[in-house]
Design an enzyme around this catalytic site. Sequence first.
Site, PDB file in Angstrom:
ATOM      1  N   ARG A   1       0.813  -1.224   0.000  1.00 12.87           N
ATOM      2  CA  ARG A   1       0.000   0.000   0.000  1.00 12.87           C
ATOM      3  C   ARG A   1       0.848   1.276   0.000  1.00 12.87           C
ATOM      4  O   ARG A   1       0.333   2.369  -0.246  1.00 12.87           O
ATOM      5  CB  ARG A   1      -0.962  -0.002   1.193  1.00 12.87           C
ATOM      6  CG  ARG A   1      -2.237  -0.785   0.890  1.00 12.87           C
ATOM      7  CD  ARG A   1      -3.156  -0.815   2.072  1.00 12.87           C
ATOM      8  NE  ARG A   1      -2.671  -1.721   3.112  1.00 12.87           N
ATOM      9  CZ  ARG A   1      -3.152  -1.773   4.342  1.00 12.87           C
ATOM     10  NH1 ARG A   1      -4.119  -0.966   4.706  1.00 12.87           N
ATOM     11  NH2 ARG A   1      -2.668  -2.625   5.229  1.00 12.87           N
TER      12      ARG A   1
ATOM     13  N   GLY B   1      -6.847  -6.809  14.971  1.00 12.50           N
ATOM     14  CA  GLY B   1      -7.294  -7.949  15.757  1.00 12.50           C
ATOM     15  C   GLY B   1      -7.938  -7.469  17.059  1.00 12.50           C
ATOM     16  O   GLY B   1      -7.431  -6.564  17.710  1.00 12.50           O
TER      17      GLY B   1
ATOM     18  N   ASN C   1      -5.357  -5.709  19.401  1.00 12.15           N
ATOM     19  CA  ASN C   1      -3.997  -6.232  19.516  1.00 12.15           C
ATOM     20  C   ASN C   1      -3.068  -5.279  18.801  1.00 12.15           C
ATOM     21  O   ASN C   1      -3.221  -5.024  17.609  1.00 12.15           O
ATOM     22  CB  ASN C   1      -3.952  -7.623  18.862  1.00 12.15           C
ATOM     23  CG  ASN C   1      -2.534  -8.119  18.655  1.00 12.15           C
ATOM     24  OD1 ASN C   1      -1.627  -7.787  19.422  1.00 12.15           O
ATOM     25  ND2 ASN C   1      -2.344  -8.937  17.618  1.00 12.15           N
TER      26      ASN C   1
HETATM   27  C1  UD1 Z   1      -1.589  -8.051  12.748  1.00 16.94           C
HETATM   28  C2  UD1 Z   1      -2.287  -8.882  13.805  1.00 16.94           C
HETATM   29  C3  UD1 Z   1      -3.473  -8.103  14.357  1.00 16.94           C
HETATM   30  C4  UD1 Z   1      -3.010  -6.758  14.885  1.00 16.94           C
HETATM   31  C5  UD1 Z   1      -2.246  -6.007  13.828  1.00 16.94           C
HETATM   32  C6  UD1 Z   1      -1.633  -4.768  14.396  1.00 16.94           C
HETATM   33  C7  UD1 Z   1      -1.969 -11.195  13.154  1.00 16.94           C
HETATM   34  C8  UD1 Z   1      -2.610 -12.365  12.521  1.00 16.94           C
HETATM   35  N1  UD1 Z   1      -2.732 -10.095  13.234  1.00 16.94           N
HETATM   36  O1  UD1 Z   1      -2.515  -7.897  11.687  1.00 16.94           O
HETATM   37  O2  UD1 Z   1      -4.094  -8.823  15.389  1.00 16.94           O
HETATM   38  O3  UD1 Z   1      -4.106  -6.010  15.326  1.00 16.94           O
HETATM   39  O4  UD1 Z   1      -1.186  -6.813  13.308  1.00 16.94           O
HETATM   40  O5  UD1 Z   1      -1.036  -4.027  13.382  1.00 16.94           O
HETATM   41  O6  UD1 Z   1      -0.853 -11.260  13.595  1.00 16.94           O
HETATM   42  N2  UD1 Z   1       4.696 -10.063   8.342  1.00 16.94           N
HETATM   43  C9  UD1 Z   1       5.770 -10.860   8.002  1.00 16.94           C
HETATM   44  N3  UD1 Z   1       5.542 -12.053   7.421  1.00 16.94           N
HETATM   45  C10 UD1 Z   1       4.303 -12.521   7.157  1.00 16.94           C
HETATM   46  C11 UD1 Z   1       3.202 -11.712   7.519  1.00 16.94           C
HETATM   47  C12 UD1 Z   1       3.429 -10.495   8.110  1.00 16.94           C
HETATM   48  O7  UD1 Z   1       6.913 -10.464   8.216  1.00 16.94           O
HETATM   49  O8  UD1 Z   1       4.192 -13.614   6.639  1.00 16.94           O
HETATM   50  C13 UD1 Z   1       4.922  -8.777   8.962  1.00 16.94           C
HETATM   51  C14 UD1 Z   1       4.424  -7.659   8.073  1.00 16.94           C
HETATM   52  O9  UD1 Z   1       5.479  -7.166   7.263  1.00 16.94           O
HETATM   53  C15 UD1 Z   1       3.962  -6.619   9.070  1.00 16.94           C
HETATM   54  C16 UD1 Z   1       3.581  -7.432  10.301  1.00 16.94           C
HETATM   55  O10 UD1 Z   1       4.179  -8.689  10.139  1.00 16.94           O
HETATM   56  O11 UD1 Z   1       5.009  -5.756   9.445  1.00 16.94           O
HETATM   57  C17 UD1 Z   1       2.076  -7.553  10.485  1.00 16.94           C
HETATM   58  O12 UD1 Z   1       1.565  -8.287   9.418  1.00 16.94           O
HETATM   59  P1  UD1 Z   1       0.168  -7.933   8.742  1.00 16.94           P
HETATM   60  O13 UD1 Z   1      -0.110  -8.925   7.711  1.00 16.94           O
HETATM   61  O14 UD1 Z   1       0.160  -6.500   8.367  1.00 16.94           O
HETATM   62  O15 UD1 Z   1      -0.827  -8.185   9.940  1.00 16.94           O
HETATM   63  P2  UD1 Z   1      -2.115  -7.373  10.231  1.00 16.94           P
HETATM   64  O16 UD1 Z   1      -3.170  -7.804   9.305  1.00 16.94           O
HETATM   65  O17 UD1 Z   1      -1.799  -5.941  10.298  1.00 16.94           O
END
Ligand code: UD1
Length: 490
Positions: free
Chosen positions: A17, A148, A178
Amino acid sequence: MPQDLTVIVLAAGGGTRMKSKTMKVLHQVGGRSMIGHVLRAAQATEPRRIVAVVGHQREQVGAHIHSLVADAVLAVQEEQLGTGHAVRVAMESLVADEAPATGTVVVATGDTPLLTGESLTAFVAEHLASQAAVSILSGVVDDPFGLGRVLRNDEGDVLAIVEEKDATAEQREVHEINSGILAFDAAFLADALPRIGNDNAKGEYYLTDAIGIARGDGLTVSAHPIDDVKQTEGVNDRAQLARMGAEMNRRIVERWMRDGVTVMDPATTWIDADVVLAEDVTILPGTQLLGSTVVAEDAVIGPDTTLQHCEIGVGARVVRTHAELAVIGSEATVGPFSYLRPNSQVGARGKVGAFVETKNSVIGDGAKVPHLSYVGDADIGEGTNIGAGTIVANYDGVAKHRTVIGRHARTGSNNTFVAPVTVGDGAGTGGGTVVRDDVPPGALAVSAGPQRTIEGWAERRRPGTDQARAAAEAVAQSGPHEPGPDDQPS
Ligand code: UD1
Ligand code: CA
């Protein structure tokens, strides 16, 4: 004292984004990358190690992380299958290195620039005090959309985290969210990760499922709401980046005002996170203090000034100036409208005036370059005055050369110093001199030839013009000019 603590920072996601060729976590807020802020906060908890999960653009992100935390462990997540998968990759890479995590594991994300070391440290302490298998840094927000939700029973015990897309309408009404920052007992985390599935709305392995797993195992789960929820706010697009930048700036400016800096207009003053200001510095509107800039006591900066990686001395005055990697001495004055390029040094009580550009030059204590000049690759000695409109011609089209002007010299207006050239202490030059040869101490160099005056030139060469008419009118009023000994015959 490092504690038995591992901090895992998630930074593998693409940040689509942002619509940027630069990875999201490398975008800057307050002059520092977002992940740089998170790593600072992580370091403040004094962990035994920091593990960063990288994926997209892992070379750049990894190199950047290592430039900030040399001993950070990088775990590569080839495919972004969810936060639970990302943490599993991190934990497994530690096992592979024969250094499995023990004690406490904190998981944070790389895109929360406002997070402070104090908050993260306090959260770790709360987690340890609660003796929970997993603790959530939660927050109560007005608009929980996309985040979350923390589900609690009637007694207030935390039951689970449910993601927006998986939540019922009723669960979406919950405003406790969260933050994405979680603390785990390392043994519980290692046990829970392989039990997390991806049977959910996004088809991802949710780290947040570990909360339900802990509850199912009859373990303690706790959630600690943070008062300052902005600290855990993530950045997903450029609009949020700007909002977080403004918020960070507001916090930084407030802190400096509390520490004794006068800021006339906080709204138009931008101060990067690494800038250091002394008491009784005054900052006037429209000023940006960037990078590693340091400003000493009683200096007055602005209005409309940008200083990047600069060092400003006690009581210096810098007005409407753009300067980068410059050192400005105590009580020196710079501007208005000065441009100091890298490696410019202005000595104590020195002056760089209006429409002056300097680069890689030392302007000695009390030396002055007051007007309309370019000074590049030059050393100007103490107390020397450089005439208006001086150009140091440092570049011969192939290479740069140095110009050295001694102490207490006086150079005329509109001089050109053709480098390499040396002017001795106490020497002088006449107006319009092109200085090609060294000038010994105390000598005067003059290169402009005697003036030729050709009488009646306008009437002969520009007859019928306004110029010729003006000349004729002046002659009619005051009579013809009496030729002097220096005049050329007409
Ligand atoms: C996540 C949380 C959610 C919380 C929110 C806060 C989970 C399932 N959900 O959601 O409860 O309210 O963060 O911002 O954890 N990332 C990786 N590898 C992956 C997936 C993600 O490194 O495979 C990193 C992303 O780059 C990012 C962070 O983890 O920096 C969060 O991932 P994202 O997919 O954005 O989770 P949210 O949907 O925001
Ligand atoms: Ca996110």
